[in-house]
Design an enzyme around this catalytic site. Structure first.
Site, PDB file in Angstrom:
ATOM      1  N   ASN A   1      33.596  37.165  17.452  1.00  0.00           N
ATOM      2  CA  ASN A   1      32.941  36.272  18.407  1.00  0.00           C
ATOM      3  C   ASN A   1      31.936  35.459  17.600  1.00  0.00           C
ATOM      4  O   ASN A   1      30.872  35.959  17.247  1.00  0.00           O
ATOM      5  CB  ASN A   1      32.240  37.106  19.497  1.00  0.00           C
ATOM      6  CG  ASN A   1      31.393  36.237  20.406  1.00  0.00           C
ATOM      7  OD1 ASN A   1      31.499  35.017  20.400  1.00  0.00           O
ATOM      8  ND2 ASN A   1      30.541  36.876  21.204  1.00  0.00           N
TER       9      ASN A   1
ATOM     10  N   GLU B   1      29.946  46.636  25.335  1.00  0.00           N
ATOM     11  CA  GLU B   1      28.908  46.153  24.420  1.00  0.00           C
ATOM     12  C   GLU B   1      27.530  46.511  24.963  1.00  0.00           C
ATOM     13  O   GLU B   1      26.978  45.793  25.811  1.00  0.00           O
ATOM     14  CB  GLU B   1      29.000  44.630  24.281  1.00  0.00           C
ATOM     15  CG  GLU B   1      30.316  44.156  23.721  1.00  0.00           C
ATOM     16  CD  GLU B   1      30.169  42.784  23.071  1.00  0.00           C
ATOM     17  OE1 GLU B   1      30.351  42.691  21.848  1.00  0.00           O
ATOM     18  OE2 GLU B   1      29.846  41.815  23.776  1.00  0.00           O
TER      19      GLU B   1
ATOM     20  N   HIS C   1      30.470  38.035  28.717  1.00  0.00           N
ATOM     21  CA  HIS C   1      29.618  38.451  27.606  1.00  0.00           C
ATOM     22  C   HIS C   1      28.178  38.530  28.105  1.00  0.00           C
ATOM     23  O   HIS C   1      27.750  37.724  28.926  1.00  0.00           O
ATOM     24  CB  HIS C   1      29.739  37.448  26.446  1.00  0.00           C
ATOM     25  CG  HIS C   1      29.056  37.961  25.207  1.00  0.00           C
ATOM     26  ND1 HIS C   1      27.698  37.867  25.044  1.00  0.00           N
ATOM     27  CD2 HIS C   1      29.538  38.592  24.110  1.00  0.00           C
ATOM     28  CE1 HIS C   1      27.370  38.430  23.879  1.00  0.00           C
ATOM     29  NE2 HIS C   1      28.475  38.878  23.304  1.00  0.00           N
TER      30      HIS C   1
ATOM     31  N   GLU D   1      25.484  37.601  26.938  1.00  0.00           N
ATOM     32  CA  GLU D   1      24.705  36.360  26.808  1.00  0.00           C
ATOM     33  C   GLU D   1      25.024  35.393  27.954  1.00  0.00           C
ATOM     34  O   GLU D   1      24.158  34.653  28.419  1.00  0.00           O
ATOM     35  CB  GLU D   1      24.969  35.725  25.429  1.00  0.00           C
ATOM     36  CG  GLU D   1      24.276  36.512  24.324  1.00  0.00           C
ATOM     37  CD  GLU D   1      24.958  36.497  22.974  1.00  0.00           C
ATOM     38  OE1 GLU D   1      25.767  35.597  22.705  1.00  0.00           O
ATOM     39  OE2 GLU D   1      24.683  37.423  22.169  1.00  0.00           O
TER      40      GLU D   1
ATOM     41  N   GLY E   1      23.532  42.178  18.183  1.00  0.00           N
ATOM     42  CA  GLY E   1      22.725  41.345  17.297  1.00  0.00           C
ATOM     43  C   GLY E   1      21.428  41.996  16.841  1.00  0.00           C
ATOM     44  O   GLY E   1      20.558  41.341  16.290  1.00  0.00           O
TER      45      GLY E   1
ATOM     46  N   SER F   1      26.663  45.122  16.765  1.00  0.00           N
ATOM     47  CA  SER F   1      26.273  45.410  15.378  1.00  0.00           C
ATOM     48  C   SER F   1      27.348  46.138  14.565  1.00  0.00           C
ATOM     49  O   SER F   1      27.041  46.936  13.677  1.00  0.00           O
ATOM     50  CB  SER F   1      24.950  46.177  15.334  1.00  0.00           C
ATOM     51  OG  SER F   1      23.918  45.393  15.891  1.00  0.00           O
TER      52      SER F   1
ATOM     53  N   LYS G   1      30.189  32.953  18.428  1.00  0.00           N
ATOM     54  CA  LYS G   1      29.059  32.410  19.199  1.00  0.00           C
ATOM     55  C   LYS G   1      28.825  30.935  18.821  1.00  0.00           C
ATOM     56  O   LYS G   1      29.782  30.230  18.514  1.00  0.00           O
ATOM     57  CB  LYS G   1      27.815  33.287  19.012  1.00  0.00           C
ATOM     58  CG  LYS G   1      28.131  34.763  19.285  1.00  0.00           C
ATOM     59  CD  LYS G   1      26.917  35.638  19.397  1.00  0.00           C
ATOM     60  CE  LYS G   1      27.389  37.073  19.637  1.00  0.00           C
ATOM     61  NZ  LYS G   1      26.309  38.000  19.888  1.00  0.00           N
TER      62      LYS G   1
HETATM   63  P1  PGA Z   1      26.980  41.452  16.965  1.00  0.00           P
HETATM   64  O1  PGA Z   1      27.537  40.725  18.303  1.00  0.00           O
HETATM   65  O2  PGA Z   1      28.177  42.042  16.279  1.00  0.00           O
HETATM   66  O3  PGA Z   1      26.333  40.360  16.173  1.00  0.00           O
HETATM   67  O4  PGA Z   1      26.028  42.500  17.417  1.00  0.00           O
HETATM   68  C1  PGA Z   1      28.537  41.319  19.083  1.00  0.00           C
HETATM   69  C2  PGA Z   1      28.824  40.473  20.298  1.00  0.00           C
HETATM   70  O5  PGA Z   1      27.899  39.908  20.886  1.00  0.00           O
HETATM   71  O6  PGA Z   1      29.991  40.341  20.702  1.00  0.00           O
END
Ligand code: PGA
Length: 252
Positions: free
Chosen positions: A8, A166, A94, A96, A172, A211, A10
């Site tokens: 992903n 998640e 997601h 976000e 993140g 992560s 982003k």
């Molecule tokens: P990350 O993001 O691996 O940077 O923690 C995962 C995600 O948001 O899908």
């Protein structure tokens, strides 16, 4: 089941960085896993081209879609157009999108059904906050997100459904769930799917996200209910992405 590594990206990458990504990518034909990437919508074509021109077996998808068919929806991306240019999947829900863009359960359910009606696979994302986990609410939160988000889904479109667990506190942050924490949540998700959906509910791939990087992937991906990873930061570099795919391939 083949394991999945889904990047992903982003709101990241430039055209130059995408070129470097493909130069560094080291995926051999005998890799036995699914490798997917969701770039920004405006980078879908360059990623499709990069994958095709270098014979890399990467499937491309979107990070978000409109719940509407087409028409006067400035700034949105239609599922039909994404399918038309070569996408095979989209993320829906997601964290976000849920928190920053206030996408609620009803809207996410519409997006899910709309994407499935266009024969896009859907990676439906769920996960709890740190506070919810500390208060012992993880199971209840996941079940609520599943029951609201998957309303109306039937056995005919189950084969295009993937769930990503998640935990929001792990996205993140560098703070990854332990393999045991992740497996426990995945088992609860699997049990819910089997109890509430007919057909191939036991076969729905369950991805862990938050992560994930090459150094912690093996512990997570070797759990019996973890079928792959949804990876943000560590998916941006061709070398890390390749390393993740190699680990997934060995465990498939
Ligand atoms: P990350 O993001 O691996 O940077 O923690 C995962 C995600 O948001 O899908």
């Amino acid at each position: 089941m083949k394991k999945y590594i889904v990047g992903n990206w982003k709101m990241n990458q430039t055209l130059g960085e995408i070129e470097t990504f493909f130069k560094e990518l080291d995926l051999t034909k005998d890799l036995n896993c699914e490798t997917w990437i969701a770039p920004q919508a405006l980078h879908i074509s360059p990623v499709l081209n990069g994958s095709a021109s270098q014979s890399k077996c990467i499937f491309v998808g979107a990070q978000n879609i409109s719940e509407n068919e087409n028409g006067a929806f400035t700034g949105e991306n239609s599922a039909a157009s994404l399918k038309d240019i070569g996408c095979i999947f989209t993320l829906v829900g997601h964290s976000e999108r849920r928190t920053l863009y206030k996408e609620d359960h009803a809207l996410l359910n519409k997006k899910l059904h709309h994407a499935l009606s266009k024969e896009l696979k859907v990676i439906f994302c769920i996960g709890e906050t740190l506070e919810e986990r500390k208060n012992g609410m993880t199971d209840a939160v996941l079940k609520y997100q599943l029951s609201e988000g998957l309303k109306g889904i039937n056995k005919d479109n189950l084969e295009n459904l993937i769930i990503a667990y998640e935990p929001i506190w792990a996205i993140g942050t560098g703070e990854v769930a332990t393999p045991e924490q992740a497996e426990e949540a995945h088992r609860a998700i699997r049990d819910w799917l089997v109890a509430n959906l007919e057909g191939a509910a036991a076969e729905v791939p369950l991805l862990y996200g938050g992560s994930v990087k090459p150094s912690n992937a093996e512990g997570l991906l070797s759990q019996s209910n973890i079928d792959g990873a949804l990876v943000g930061g560590a998916s941006l570099k061709g070398k890390d992405f390749s390393d993740l795919a190699k680990i997934a391939s060995q465990l498939s």
